[in-house]
Design a protein around this motif. Structure first.
Motif, PDB file in Angstrom:
ATOM      1  N   LEU A  16       1.091  -1.335   0.121  1.00 42.07           N
ATOM      2  CA  LEU A  16       0.279  -0.101   0.047  1.00 42.07           C
ATOM      3  C   LEU A  16       0.904   1.454  -0.150  1.00 42.07           C
ATOM      4  CD1 LEU A  16      -2.567  -1.250   2.333  1.00 42.07           C
ATOM      5  CD2 LEU A  16      -3.500  -1.058  -0.177  1.00 42.07           C
ATOM      6  N   GLN A  17       0.218   2.544  -0.249  1.00 42.68           N
ATOM      7  CA  GLN A  17       0.830   3.834  -0.759  1.00 42.68           C
ATOM      8  C   GLN A  17       0.359   4.891   0.404  1.00 42.68           C
ATOM      9  OE1 GLN A  17       2.045   4.540  -4.865  1.00 42.68           O
ATOM     10  NE2 GLN A  17       2.893   6.422  -3.772  1.00 42.68           N
ATOM     11  N   LYS A  18       0.942   5.137   1.518  1.00 37.07           N
ATOM     12  CA  LYS A  18       0.205   7.055   1.755  1.00 37.07           C
ATOM     13  C   LYS A  18      -0.276   7.434   0.780  1.00 37.07           C
ATOM     14  CE  LYS A  18       2.223   5.850   6.214  1.00 37.07           C
ATOM     15  NZ  LYS A  18       2.452   6.094   7.764  1.00 37.07           N
ATOM     16  N   THR A  21      -5.228   9.091  -2.399  1.00 35.28           N
ATOM     17  CA  THR A  21      -6.439   7.528  -3.496  1.00 35.28           C
ATOM     18  C   THR A  21      -6.612   6.043  -2.095  1.00 35.28           C
ATOM     19  OG1 THR A  21      -5.512   8.001  -5.453  1.00 35.28           O
ATOM     20  CG2 THR A  21      -6.344   5.817  -5.604  1.00 35.28           C
ATOM     21  N   THR A  22      -5.248   6.324  -1.486  1.00 43.09           N
ATOM     22  CA  THR A  22      -5.455   4.662  -0.636  1.00 43.09           C
ATOM     23  C   THR A  22      -6.483   5.073   0.743  1.00 43.09           C
ATOM     24  OG1 THR A  22      -3.391   4.585  -1.666  1.00 43.09           O
ATOM     25  CG2 THR A  22      -3.913   2.965   0.833  1.00 43.09           C
ATOM     26  N   LYS A  23      -6.493   6.095   1.391  1.00 45.34           N
ATOM     27  CA  LYS A  23      -7.129   6.704   2.435  1.00 45.34           C
ATOM     28  C   LYS A  23      -8.225   6.901   2.193  1.00 45.34           C
ATOM     29  CE  LYS A  23      -3.281   9.327   4.270  1.00 45.34           C
ATOM     30  NZ  LYS A  23      -2.878  11.004   5.392  1.00 45.34           N
ATOM     31  N   THR A  25     -10.086   4.852  -1.153  1.00 42.12           N
ATOM     32  CA  THR A  25     -10.409   3.661  -0.745  1.00 42.12           C
ATOM     33  C   THR A  25     -10.566   3.158   0.354  1.00 42.12           C
ATOM     34  OG1 THR A  25      -9.076   3.847  -2.734  1.00 42.12           O
ATOM     35  CG2 THR A  25     -10.492   1.829  -2.231  1.00 42.12           C
TER      36      THR A  25
END
Length: 50
Positions: A16-18, A21-23, A25
């Motif tokens: 995962l990346q900070k 988009t990740t937050k 999702t």
């Protein structure tokens, strides 16, 4: 192997990346799981399965 990569980190082995988009999702998935769980509980109470 790292689980989460910071935005400025120079790595290629992460899951995962900070970033936004990740937050977003992750928040969306959490909200959907809460809604689905509550829908199952409410339908169980309405149809008297519990």
């Amino acid at each position: 192997m790292s689980l989460i990569k910071d935005e400025d980190e120079k790595r290629r082995d992460y899951i995962l990346q900070k970033d936004k988009t990740t937050k977003r999702t992750g928040g969306f998935v959490a909200v959907m799981l809460i809604l689905l769980t509550s829908a199952v509980i409410i339908s169980g109470l309405v149809f008297k399965w519990f």
